[in-house]
Write a protein that holds these residues in place. Structure first.
Motif, PDB file in Angstrom:
ATOM      1  N   GLU A  27       0.739  -1.263  -0.028  1.00 48.06           N
ATOM      2  CA  GLU A  27       0.059  -0.117   0.143  1.00 48.06           C
ATOM      3  C   GLU A  27       1.020   1.282   0.009  1.00 48.06           C
ATOM      4  O   GLU A  27       0.559   2.196  -0.754  1.00 48.06           O
ATOM      5  CB  GLU A  27      -1.006  -0.048   1.181  1.00 48.06           C
ATOM      6  CG  GLU A  27      -1.910  -1.014   1.118  1.00 48.06           C
ATOM      7  CD  GLU A  27      -2.691  -1.229   2.314  1.00 48.06           C
ATOM      8  OE1 GLU A  27      -4.114  -1.425   2.279  1.00 48.06           O
ATOM      9  OE2 GLU A  27      -2.164  -1.041   3.294  1.00 48.06           O
ATOM     10  N   LYS A  52      -6.762  -0.515  -8.163  1.00 49.39           N
ATOM     11  CA  LYS A  52      -8.038  -0.825  -7.644  1.00 49.39           C
ATOM     12  C   LYS A  52      -8.177  -2.385  -7.431  1.00 49.39           C
ATOM     13  O   LYS A  52      -8.469  -2.915  -6.355  1.00 49.39           O
ATOM     14  CB  LYS A  52      -9.383  -0.420  -8.508  1.00 49.39           C
ATOM     15  CG  LYS A  52     -10.501  -0.904  -7.820  1.00 49.39           C
ATOM     16  CD  LYS A  52     -11.226  -0.606  -6.506  1.00 49.39           C
ATOM     17  CE  LYS A  52     -12.534  -0.677  -6.059  1.00 49.39           C
ATOM     18  NZ  LYS A  52     -12.775  -2.138  -6.190  1.00 49.39           N
ATOM     19  N   GLN A  55      -5.883  -3.395  -4.336  1.00 51.29           N
ATOM     20  CA  GLN A  55      -6.407  -2.993  -3.165  1.00 51.29           C
ATOM     21  C   GLN A  55      -7.535  -4.298  -3.003  1.00 51.29           C
ATOM     22  O   GLN A  55      -7.545  -4.633  -1.878  1.00 51.29           O
ATOM     23  CB  GLN A  55      -6.989  -1.664  -3.369  1.00 51.29           C
ATOM     24  CG  GLN A  55      -6.167  -0.678  -3.263  1.00 51.29           C
ATOM     25  CD  GLN A  55      -6.516   0.720  -3.540  1.00 51.29           C
ATOM     26  OE1 GLN A  55      -7.713   0.734  -4.163  1.00 51.29           O
ATOM     27  NE2 GLN A  55      -5.961   1.901  -3.220  1.00 51.29           N
ATOM     28  N   ASP A  56      -8.042  -4.599  -3.964  1.00 53.88           N
ATOM     29  CA  ASP A  56      -9.226  -5.600  -3.917  1.00 53.88           C
ATOM     30  C   ASP A  56      -8.534  -7.005  -3.437  1.00 53.88           C
ATOM     31  O   ASP A  56      -8.947  -7.740  -2.475  1.00 53.88           O
ATOM     32  CB  ASP A  56      -9.977  -6.060  -4.908  1.00 53.88           C
ATOM     33  CG  ASP A  56     -10.766  -5.082  -5.161  1.00 53.88           C
ATOM     34  OD1 ASP A  56     -11.390  -5.008  -6.551  1.00 53.88           O
ATOM     35  OD2 ASP A  56     -11.239  -3.952  -4.576  1.00 53.88           O
TER      36      ASP A  56
END
Length: 673
Positions: A27, A52, A55-56
């Motif tokens: 992150e 995205k 992150q999922d």
């Protein structure tokens, strides 16, 4: 039943925390790469859509780690504090952290309860699987900017409406388990070509055959493992080679350099990180809209190439499987044909190097292969003998004219049909996931958490049995190498019954009988494993209220087991007089004669068979794990959702209903009329 002691819990919690810290590092990379710093640490090479998806996946990993902490009653204290190549490097350390969740790394903390071992192994497999899928996604590079790719297709006149809606729904609801299928469909739309892929074992003649079809010697040919990654051959006005890499930009170069990237000798285990090779040729055997694909050989020591082939397999429109006439039909050949049909892809089976056989032998070989396929897989396939040598090359030319050329005129129709099948299957799967979520949206989180806990524990225990069975099979296969004395003893008894007449048959029968006891135990272990895995999936489907598990029975993977082979042996055991009063003496004498004449041959045969049996068992279990994980991963994702782990917005019934409505239009893919 599966409670750990305090030290073991601390170790488990420590490794989970360590993995979570590494996820935080990913992150941090994402945040740093998007910063406006004057001297940025990382180059911005990730699109918003890629960020995205990453992150999922991180959310999925953390969900499962939290569920594991709850399942093992770990004491989680409140937190004290909170591009591409860097993230993949961190994922390597995450994989190591997950590996150390296994019981064997807890021995220093005390004996692990036997009942907890399968679940711990299953947990490690589960988390490593999710992390590896994220790594595979990242390996695909910038081409994963799906919305931009869909927009380009739409501007070119391709109807992408349903695929766009599916991509939006998958992204909105974090359904990362459907992204691989989505990518395959998108690639097929972008390619818009009929892909004909050649599969076969090392040295089965794939590259030689393709060179003949193309009318030019462009692919490297040899007796050793040649192709390291799938190589696509397409029509082009000039001979050009384009190579894509996981860690740098694509490179266009002279076609004479193909072997540097495609040959195992020059690119061992794909050390250059090649992800795609395309050869453009103005060849007479090509036409626009048709792609031939030369895949890495199966069944070789070049394991990385074989994995590349299995990963590519679902993407083609026609699979051509070459069986070497100088060898025989193997389990790899059977498995490839079966996998093609599982993916809804037609197969054509070629008996290559037909020049090695006379007319009578060739006919017998065709009949044998056709009968073997029918027996193993339950359907009939015509076998086409082919060759690239002398007058026998007419066989290949005839197959091309009769079976391949007619497909050229129908390539758009066949490609569109292939996309429609895949798109329809994806839509049904996404609909099922959304409906299941909608049904559970109103349930209490406490009830959902209890169901999820039971499901996750069951799937982990089932997955843990894979490693246990693998060890059992390895142990049994290893024992086969030490059975020489048993073979000799039983062969002596058989030989004495016939006064030593047809001694090779007596030794062969003894070899089959003795090793048969080992193979029976291995088969029983595998059948038990298949039953337990299937039972776990069926029970989970019932708990989730999902459609019944539709995968073909896992026990069908356990096909004909390999048999030991002594080869040609010369043995003289004939005796003139047998004394019924000295039977034991005669048996010992016969054993001594067998040892003296072929003892070393028996030892070598058993040693080779031991390694063959271990390899066969390992591959069989790997295929079971692949099929189990394919279904179990979607169940794990659903279990996490019903536990209330996802954001409240994703649980909004109205949002789910709108998503369902958006993808319920008729399936359409391809160019507008």
């Amino acid at each position: 039943m599966n409670s750990l002691n305090a030290a073991q819990k601390r170790h488990l919690l420590s490794e989970l925390k360590h993995a979570d810290t590494l996820l935080s590092d990913i992150e941090a990379v994402l945040a740093a790469s998007a910063s406006k710093a004057a001297f940025p640490k990382y180059k911005q090479d990730l699109s918003p859509r890629q960020i995205k998806v990453i992150q999922d996946y991180i959310a999925r990993l953390r969900t499962q780690m939290l569920r594991a902490a709850e399942g093992f009653d770990l004491d989680r204290s409140e937190p004290a504090f909170g591009s591409l190549h860097s993230i993949r490097t961190i994922l390597t350390f995450i994989d190591i952290a997950f590996e150390e969740l296994r019981p064997k790394y807890m021995r220093g903390y005390g004996a692990v309860p036997e009942s907890a071992a399968p679940e711990l192994n299953g947990l490690a497999d589960e988390l490593q699987g999710i992390a590896s899928r994220l790594d595979a996604y990242l390996a695909a590079g910038l081409g994963q900017d799906i919305p931009a790719r869909l927009e380009r297709l739409a501007q070119a006149g391709t109807d992408t409406s349903l695929l766009s809606r599916l991509e939006q729904v998958i992204s909105d609801h974090g359904l990362v388990e459907f992204r691989p299928a989505l990518s395959i469909i998108l690639e097929r739309l972008e390619n818009n070509a009929l892909e004909i892929a050649l599969f076969g074992r090392v040295s089965s003649g794939k590259s030689s055959l393709l060179n003949r079809i193309l009318g030019v010697d462009v692919l490297p040919v040899g007796v050793n493992p040649i192709t390291a990654v799938p190589t696509r051959i397409v029509y082009g006005p000039a001979a050009v080679l384009t190579v894509w890499f996981a860690d740098r930009r694509p490179e266009r170069c002279d076609i004479s350099r193909l072997a540097e990237f495609a040959a195992e000798q020059h690119n061992p285990a794909n050390a250059r990180h090649v992800t795609k090779i395309v050869v453009e040729l103005p060849a007479s055997g090509l036409c626009e809209g048709v792609t031939f694909v030369d895949t890495p050989g199966l069944g070789s020591l070049a394991a990385a190439g074989a994995l590349e082939t299995r990963a590519y397999l679902p993407r083609c429109d026609l699979g051509v499987v070459l069986v070497d006439a100088g060898s025989t039909l193997t389990q790899e050949d059977i498995g490839t044909i079966h996998a093609l049909y599982e993916a809804g892809i037609p197969a054509s089976v070629l008996l290559s190097k037909a020049d090695l056989l006379g007319p009578g032998d060739l006919s017998q070989a065709e009949q044998y292969i056709a009968a073997h396929i029918a027996s193993e897989l339950g359907f009939n396939l015509r076998i086409h003998p082919v060759s690239v040598i002398g007058e026998h090359a007419a066989l290949l030319d005839r197959w091309v004219e009769q079976e391949i050329r007619p497909l050229y005129s129908r390539r758009r129709e066949l490609a569109a049909e292939s996309v429609r099948r895949k798109l329809g299957a994806l839509r049904e799967a996404v609909e099922a996931a959304l409906r299941a979520r909608l049904q559970r949206a109103g349930r209490s989180s406490a009830a959902g958490a209890e169901v999820a806990k039971k499901i996750e524990s069951r799937l982990r225990r089932a997955a843990g049995k894979l490693q246990q069975t693998r060890k059992i099979c390895e142990k049994l296969a290893g024992e086969a190498a030490s059975l020489a004395n048993s073979v000799v003893a039983r062969a002596a008894v058989h030989a004495l019954r016939t006064a030593g007449i047809d001694a090779p048959a007596a030794v062969g029968a003894a070899l089959d009988e003795v090793t048969g006891e080992i193979t029976k135990e291995i088969r029983q272990a595998l059948e038990t494993l298949a039953k337990e895995l299937a039972g776990a999936l069926e029970s989970t489907a019932a708990d989730l209220g999902s459609p019944g598990w539709a995968e073909e029975g896992l026990d069908t993977i356990i096909r004909e087991m390999p048999r030991p082979d002594l080869g040609q042996i010369h043995l003289d055991l004939r005796v003139s007089v047998l004394s019924k009063f000295a039977k034991n003496w005669e048996i010992r004498r016969m054993q001594s004669r067998i040892r003296n004449q072929i003892g070393s041959t028996i030892d070598a045969a058993l040693d080779a068979y031991s390694r063959l049996l271990e390899s066969w068992s390992r591959k069989t279990i790997a295929e079971m794990q692949r099929r189990f994980d394919a279904q179990a991963d979607s169940y794990r994702a659903e279990a996490g959702r019903i536990a209330g782990a996802e954001e409240a917005s994703a649980q909004d019934p109205e949002a789910i209903r709108r998503s369902l409505e958006s993808i319920q239009a008729p399936v359409a893919a391809g160019h507008r009329e």
